[in-house]
Design a protein around this motif. Structure first.
Motif, PDB file in Angstrom:
ATOM      1  N   UNK A 148       0.842  -1.204   0.000  1.00 20.81           N
ATOM      2  CA  UNK A 148       0.000   0.000   0.000  1.00 20.81           C
ATOM      3  C   UNK A 148       0.874   1.250   0.000  1.00 20.81           C
ATOM      4  N   UNK A 149       1.960   1.241   0.772  1.00 19.22           N
ATOM      5  CA  UNK A 149       2.865   2.395   0.816  1.00 19.22           C
ATOM      6  C   UNK A 149       3.514   2.630  -0.553  1.00 19.22           C
ATOM      7  N   UNK A 150       3.900   1.538  -1.231  1.00 21.25           N
ATOM      8  CA  UNK A 150       4.509   1.670  -2.556  1.00 21.25           C
ATOM      9  C   UNK A 150       3.507   2.214  -3.572  1.00 21.25           C
ATOM     10  N   UNK A 151       2.232   1.813  -3.441  1.00 16.85           N
ATOM     11  CA  UNK A 151       1.209   2.266  -4.388  1.00 16.85           C
ATOM     12  C   UNK A 151       0.771   3.704  -4.133  1.00 16.85           C
ATOM     13  N   UNK A 152       0.955   4.200  -2.901  1.00 16.50           N
ATOM     14  CA  UNK A 152       0.447   5.524  -2.517  1.00 16.50           C
ATOM     15  C   UNK A 152       1.032   6.630  -3.381  1.00 16.50           C
ATOM     16  N   UNK A 153       2.267   6.480  -3.835  1.00 14.52           N
ATOM     17  CA  UNK A 153       2.914   7.546  -4.609  1.00 14.52           C
ATOM     18  C   UNK A 153       2.530   7.485  -6.083  1.00 14.52           C
ATOM     19  N   UNK A 154       1.614   6.571  -6.431  1.00 14.88           N
ATOM     20  CA  UNK A 154       1.193   6.370  -7.816  1.00 14.88           C
ATOM     21  C   UNK A 154       2.413   6.187  -8.720  1.00 14.88           C
ATOM     22  N   UNK A 155       3.155   5.096  -8.478  1.00 17.31           N
ATOM     23  CA  UNK A 155       4.440   4.916  -9.171  1.00 17.31           C
ATOM     24  C   UNK A 155       4.272   4.640 -10.661  1.00 17.31           C
ATOM     25  N   UNK A 156       5.294   5.019 -11.434  1.00 19.89           N
ATOM     26  CA  UNK A 156       5.324   4.659 -12.846  1.00 19.89           C
ATOM     27  C   UNK A 156       5.560   3.160 -12.994  1.00 19.89           C
TER      28      UNK A 156
END
Length: 345
Positions: A148-156
Motif C-alpha cells: 500500500x505504501x509503494x502504491x500511494x505515490x502512484x508509481x510509474x
C-alpha cells in the motif's frame, strides 16, 4: 509505463554481475525475474530502480533515457522482502509517508493524503487497522502495508524484491493470489523478483529466466514450462529427469535399444533427453526406456519412483499412481509423452 534494458552490463569490483542484458517490459504487465541466487535478477531490478547505475548500456522508461536518473526522478514504488516499515509510525502514517515527504509544490493537501491512504488500506484489506503499529501485525499484514505504501505515490513502475520470502508457505500462497488481483485492478507495470518457480508461474504474465548474469529465456509461463529453450531452463522450471542418449537414423536410442522417440531435425549423434516425471506413460513394448526401482516416495497424490537405467549408474524419476504395486527392484518400462533433446556438451 514501458521499461527497457538495452545491452546492460553491471560490474562490481570488475566482477560482471550482468552480461549485455536486454529486456523489454510491456506497459501494465507483471513480469517475473526468476533464477537461482547469483543469477543477476536482483541486480537487474536495482538497475531499473536506480539504486545501481549500469557499467554499460541504458535503462529506458518509455522513450526517456532514465539511466542517470535517481529513484525519485523515476517515480518507483519498491517492496522489499523484509517490509522496511517505520516501526515508530502507525500503519496510516507508513502508507502516507511517501506523499508527505514530497516537495511542497507536488504534495497533496493533508486531507487528500489521508483519503488516498485510507482507500489503499481498504484495497489491501486492512481497513480498521490504520492506528496500529507494524509490530502489532502479522508478517502477511505487514507486507500488505508495504505494498500500500509503494502504491500511494502512484508509481510509474512497481518493483518487488522477493516480497514473500520471509513468510510461511500458506501465507505465501494466499498473498500470491491477492497480489495478482491487486495488479489486475491497478494495472501498474510490475517487476517481481523471485527464485520460487511456483510463485513465478502462478503470478506472472511473462517470465524472464536468468542464470549467471544472462537471460536464458523470456516468455509466458506456458511457453517457458512447455517449451524450455535450454537445459538450464528445463532443469530449473519444474521437475525434470535427464538421460544421455544417442541419435541414430532419426530415432533416440539408449543402452543399445530404440526408445520409440523420433529425433528428426536433430543434428549430432550424442544428446541429453529431458522429460518431466509426471509426463510419462508406462508401456509394455520393446521400444521404451526400462529401469529398476531403487527408491520410492509420496508426492501429493502420486508416488515418485527412482529408476536405475542401464548398467552405467544413470537414474531418472517418474510418477506412478499412488496405488501402483511397484516396489523396490521392480522392473518398469515407460516412454515420455513429451520430451526435448539438447546436444551433449
Amino acid at each position: 509505463m514501458e521499461v527497457r534494458a538495452s545491452n546492460v552490463r553491471k560490474e562490481f569490483d570488475r566482477f560482471p554481475a550482468l552480461h549485455d542484458v536486454s529486456l523489454d517490459i510491456r506497459s501494465g504487465e507483471l513480469i517475473a525475474l526468476l533464477g537461482p541466487s547469483g543469477s543477476g535478477k536482483t541486480t537487474l531490478l536495482r538497475l531499473i530502480a536506480g539504486l545501481e547505475m549500469p557499467t554499460a548500456g541504458r535503462i529506458f522508461f518509455g522513450d526517456t533515457d532514465a539511466s542517470e536518473k535517481s529513484v525519485q526522478e523515476r517515480n518507483i514504488g519498491f517492496v522489499f522482502q523484509h517490509y522496511a516499515l517505520f516501526r515508530h509510525m502507525t500503519i496510516l502514517e507508513n502508507v502516507s509517508f511517501g506523499l508527505k515527504v514530497r516537495p511542497r509544490s507536488t504534495r497533496p493537501p493533508a486531507a487528500e493524503i489521508r483519503r488516498r491512504a485510507m482507500e489503499l488500506l481498504d484495497l489491501v484489506q486492512l481497513s480498521g487497522l490504520e492506528k496500529r503499529y507494524p509490530n502489532q501485525l502479522s508478517g502477511g499484514q505487514r507486507q500488505r502495508v508495504a505494498l500500500a505504501r509503494a502504491l500511494a505515490i502512484e508509481p510509474a513502475v512497481l518493483l518487488l524484491d522477493e516480497p514473500f520470502g520471509a513468510l510461511d508457505a500458506q501465507v505465501r500462497r494466499e498473498l500470491r493470489k491477492w497480489l495478482r488481483e491487486i495488479h489486475d485492478r491497478t494495472g501498474h507495470t510490475t517487476v517481481f523478483v523471485t527464485h520460487d518457480q511456483e510463485e513465478a508461474l502462478e503470478l506472472s504474465d511473462r517470465l524472464c529466466v536468468m542464470s549467471q548474469g544472462r537471460i536464458e529465456q523470456v516468455g509466458s509461463p506456458d511457453e517457458v514450462y512447455d517449451h524450455p529453450s535450454s537445459p538450464f531452463v528445463f532443469g530449473f522450471i519444474g521437475e525434470s529427469s535427464t538421460l544421455p542418449v544417442s541419435v541414430e537414423n532419426g530415432e533416440v536410442w539408449s543402452a543399445g535399444r530404440a526408445l520409440g522417440l523420433p529425433a528428426q531435425g536433430f543434428s549430432g549423434d550424442k544428446a541429453h533427453l529431458y522429460f518431466r516425471p509426471h509426463d510419462v506413460d508406462l508401456v509394455d513394448a520393446e521400444a521404451s526406456l526400462a529401469g529398476v526401482v531403487t527408491a520410492s516416495r509420496r508426492v501429493g497424490g502420486t508416488r515418485r519412483v527412482e529408476l536405475a537405467i542401464g548398467g552405467e549408474g544413470h537414474k531418472v524419476e517418474i510418477d506412478l499412481p499412488f496405488d501402483h504395486p511397484a516396489g523396490e527392484k521392480t522392473r518398469l518400462a515407460f516412454r515420455p509423452r513429451r520430451w526435448k533433446l539438447f546436444p551433449a556438451d
